[in-house]
Design a protein around this motif. Structure first.
Motif: not given
Length: 311
Positions: A189-190, A242-252, A256-262, A297-302
């Motif tokens: 998605k990202i 935090n998982l979502t934020r980590s993925i965004i930092s590598v792949f975005a 990218i906006n994140i919405s929560f049902k708080k 990072l390994k995944i992003s660079k394959y």
């Protein structure tokens, strides 16, 4: 059993998420890997890897093919990473799932014993018996967990000179981004620039296991001649937020906006709770693992030397 170093390994299901990561790690560490696949063909420039396609554990002829591979390539160990996941609820699919996840695994083990191999490792799931207590499981999920539970019991009841291990892992992810779990869904998605909707407050704790680390765990089992049920998972507990934020930092490539049902609090996974209990009692296989950021990072660079081409 002879005291011999393991160098030649058959990885069943090497085109799947786990099998691909296991194969990648082994060839990096100078093992010769013969990787089987069913629906995909694999390619590698490494001389340490060879793919045999059209190996279907649901076929009545697959054992003859495996026997020939053992003979032709002088294999010393089998790591079974193949399995049918609970995708369909039909009776026919449930029967196939039981055959692939249970009966075919036992046939592979018996073949390993017959050929006097040194190791048989079956990749299983963590806390299966606890998951079976969940009253909200769908019928296909219950069938899946039962097949995995039965095969582990049967494997561990086998008394033989061969080292037999059930390596139980949590939430595997890797280079193959099939959307069967949370991390590949979010990555895909990202990468497309889509925002992420989390239908809770994002504080649910989870543990994810990078597939290459599963290969490192198998090497540790070989080196230390381990057997029995072995628990293994990633290096850290992480919240969905935090998982979502980590993925965004590598792949975005854009914001990218994140919405929560708080107002919705999602409970931590049962497997995580049991894993942490085991960890506190030092019942976990402890080896050096990639951090989440390192693996992303390994995944992003394959960085895998094994490529997959769909038929």
């Amino acid at each position: 059993m002879k005291n011999m170093k393991i160098t030649r390994v058959l990885v069943i299901g090497s085109s799947g998420v786990v099998g691909h990561g296991v194969s990648t790690n082994l060839i990096k560490n100078n093992y010769f890997v013969l990787g089987t696949s069913n629906k995909n063909t694999l390619f590698s420039k490494s001389k340490n890897f060879k793919n045999i396609s059209n190996i279907n554990l649901n076929s009545k002829y697959f054992l003859k093919k495996i026997q020939k591979l053992i003979n032709d390539y002088r294999l010393q160990a089998i790591i079974n990473c193949a399995g049918l996941l609970p995708y369909k609820a039909s009776k026919d699919y449930k029967l196939k799932m039981n055959k692939v996840n249970n009966k075919s695994v036992m046939n592979l083990l018996n073949l390993s014993i017959k050929n006097d191999l040194f190791f048989f490792i079956n990749i299983g799931g963590h806390s299966i018996r606890e998951k079976l207590k969940d009253k909200n499981l769908s019928s296909v999920q219950r069938s899946y967990f039962k097949s995995k539970d039965i095969v582990e019991r049967n494997i561990l009841n086998k008394k033989n000179k061969i080292n037999i291990a059930s390596l139980n892992i949590l939430a595997p992810y890797g280079y193959i981004l099939e959307e069967t779990s949370l991390i590949p869904k979010f990555i895909n998605k990202i990468k497309k620039g889509q925002n992420i909707d989390i239908y809770s407050d994002g504080n649910r704790k989870q543990i994810f296991t990078f597939s290459e680390d599963v290969g490192a765990a198998c090497r540790y089992i070989f080196k230390n001649k381990l057997k029995g049920a072995i628990s293994f998972a990633g290096p850290a507990v992480i919240t969905t937020k935090n998982l979502t934020r980590s993925i965004i930092s590598v792949f975005a490539k854009k914001k990218i906006n994140i919405s929560f049902k708080k107002d919705i609090k999602d409970k931590d996974g049962m497997a995580v709770k049991h894993y942490l209990k085991e960890k506190s009692k030092k019942k976990i296989l402890m080896i050096k693992k990639h951090s989440l950021k390192e693996s992303l990072l390994k995944i992003s660079k394959y960085e895998s030397s094994i490529k997959i081409k769909n038929k």
